[in-house]
Design a protein around this motif. Sequence first.
Motif, mmCIF file in Angstrom:
data_model
loop_
_atom_site.group_PDB
_atom_site.id
_atom_site.type_symbol
_atom_site.label_atom_id
_atom_site.label_comp_id
_atom_site.label_asym_id
_atom_site.label_seq_id
_atom_site.Cartn_x
_atom_site.Cartn_y
_atom_site.Cartn_z
ATOM 1 N N HIS A 128 0.838 -1.207 0.000
ATOM 2 C CA HIS A 128 0.000 0.000 0.000
ATOM 3 C C HIS A 128 0.872 1.256 0.000
ATOM 4 N N ASN A 166 -2.157 3.807 -2.415
ATOM 5 C CA ASN A 166 -3.628 3.771 -2.439
ATOM 6 C C ASN A 166 -4.278 3.605 -1.071
ATOM 7 N N ARG A 204 -5.441 8.464 -1.120
ATOM 8 C CA ARG A 204 -5.335 7.288 -0.274
ATOM 9 C C ARG A 204 -6.622 7.087 0.523
#
Lengths: 359, 359
Positions: free
Chosen positions: A73, A78, A197
């Motif tokens: 991640h 994201n 995010r």
Amino acid sequence: MVKLENMKNISLSDSVINLDHGDPTAYEEYWRKIGDRCTVTIRGCDLMSYFSDVNNMCWFLEPTLAEAIKELHDAVGNAATEDRYIVVGTGSTQLCQAAVHALSSLAGTQPVSVVAAAPYYSTYVEETTYVRSGMYKWEGDAWGFDKKGPYIELVTSPNNPDGTIRETVVNRPDDDEGKVIHDFAYYWPHYTPITRRWALVKDKEVAKKMVEYITVNSIGVSKESQIRTAKILKVLKETCKSETENFFEYGHEMMKNRWEKLRGVVKESDVFSLPKYPEAYCNFFGKTLGSYPAFAWLGTKEETDLVNELRRRKVMSRAGERCGSDKKHVRVSMLSHEDVFNVFLERLANMKLIKSIDL
Amino acid sequence: MVKLENMKNISLSDSVINLDHGDPTAYEEYWRKIGDRCTVTIRGCDLMSYFSDVNNMCWFLEPTLAEAIKELHDAVGNAATEDRYIVVGTGSTQLCQAAVHALSSLAGTQPVSVVAAAPYYSTYVEETTYVRSGMYKWEGDAWGFDKKGPYIELVTSPNNPDGTIRETVVNRPDDDEGKVIHDFAYYWPHYTPITRRWALVKDKEVAKKMVEYITVNSIGVSKESQIRTAKILKVLKETCKSETENFFEYGHEMMKNRWEKLRGVVKESDVFSLPKYPEAYCNFFGKTLGSYPAFAWLGTKEETDLVNELRRRKVMSRAGERCGSDKKHVRVSMLSHEDVFNVFLERLANMKLIKSIDL
């Protein structure tokens, strides 16, 4: 070799092709190329205990998987992972039910209404109704939802089935009774630009209730799957800046190619339609890109039952009605093997011709 | 070497030991000895699809696992597999819920009462209440159950927690509303004599509903776990007539040894009790044998809260009350690592002394 290829196509061209499910066999070639780097070996004496980490609230989460999830991640950008809780489930299906269960059990009154904006992921209907729980109740389309009391809105982005970027739609002012579960299963750069995010589980009590749910539901999650997933995510992260081995680059090119072919067939026809997606700057790729969703939300301009029309041509798809939409839409998986996808395109192109003759 | 052993014991002798769960780490040494024969290797490109066998009603069951299950049951003689349905679950926990769900959904009226004779497996309570289903309702102890209407009796044999051989206890004459789920998780020859065969899922409609439940609950079962389990079951079957490598022989000797030690400590004390089990002719071993259950159902003759008494001595166990019994009983796992088991025996022996002083 040529003969075998032909035989394969002949056999395939005659058979039913199943694009109802999002069965992600499309990437097999990539994993073959990656070779042994994703291979896991598990001995008979490994993974003996039910417990993966007795010091973690999510005691069935393998520490190597937790680490790999965070690292990937962080590399892709994201999801925010700092000071968040990771709860592992047997796929997003079990996790989604754990989240609905957790939020409902913390609500002041029950049953809690569960809604999603149509067209929605059809399995949400089954997930929230099959056990006939007294804790929550499926109330269908979030557009037009006006029931009083606590509610949970499921927000899927990019949306399954139609690939659009979603926000909440209920949005009651000054209402602390509304909770949101974000399902970002397809928020990865080969499907859609990464623009911001999102977050893992924010609230400790919610995470705890999710863990309780999974503990009673299946006493945790397969360790073999976790160990394998950890290894695969690690390789995804290690190669995600590579020019030759980047999975997201590979996936992006493949999906773009498939979508261009599909849009070509649809453009040639007068009977089909597809959603259009805006371009956006992708933080991961560092450039402006389009969306190439895992499912095509295929529509028809005619008054026809599209899922049946496709079935007659031996193409299985998911009926729009199951997604809270109409007979004129179906969800078609874009993640099949390449040869299956090509047969689908052929049949779609021929349907146009047959349609014209019908008229 | 001796020094390390001592250090380990010193450290262990001071720590909390958890015998609350049936965490089966006891067999680790056996699997080490078996070595590479149970090792599985899974490549990145393996097991791509959600589907294991599109021609099987249980589409998520790996064919190699189905075969290994049948072969092992045939070799051990504890289950009839001909013309039966195999449904695979994420452990017996998910399977038990699938069976309760299936039988309830086929019942004429709902909620269906769910009962089990006390002392019962405590997790049945949580499994049948946590989602607050309208399809079934936990009604507790089957002894004394007299509610009208459809019911499901859970029969666990050998029983968890107390190791006894069980039959149904409700037994209403001419009542077709009663259904039985047999939980034979511990019906293996290292725990209890194999005296007859039980059956896999008999009814096709029930199997179908169980598959539907697992499909919505978690879209099937980890393939990695299934592939690994298939390999391990195959080795169990191949070695089950061997004089040196037979798992059941190994397990039987280990369990017998642990039970003899435990009975020795209990006999020395005046405060504890254990159930006695009849001997029976075991079809698998071909001789008359005793029972050596996976859990000890430890009782005390004194009016005391045994789970708390043990906790004060840093031994975690499961309270008898959670199993529909009383404060004077606890369930203790017999499947811990050997050193943990020995620390448990030490503490139990010392409790007797402290008890005497208390008196």
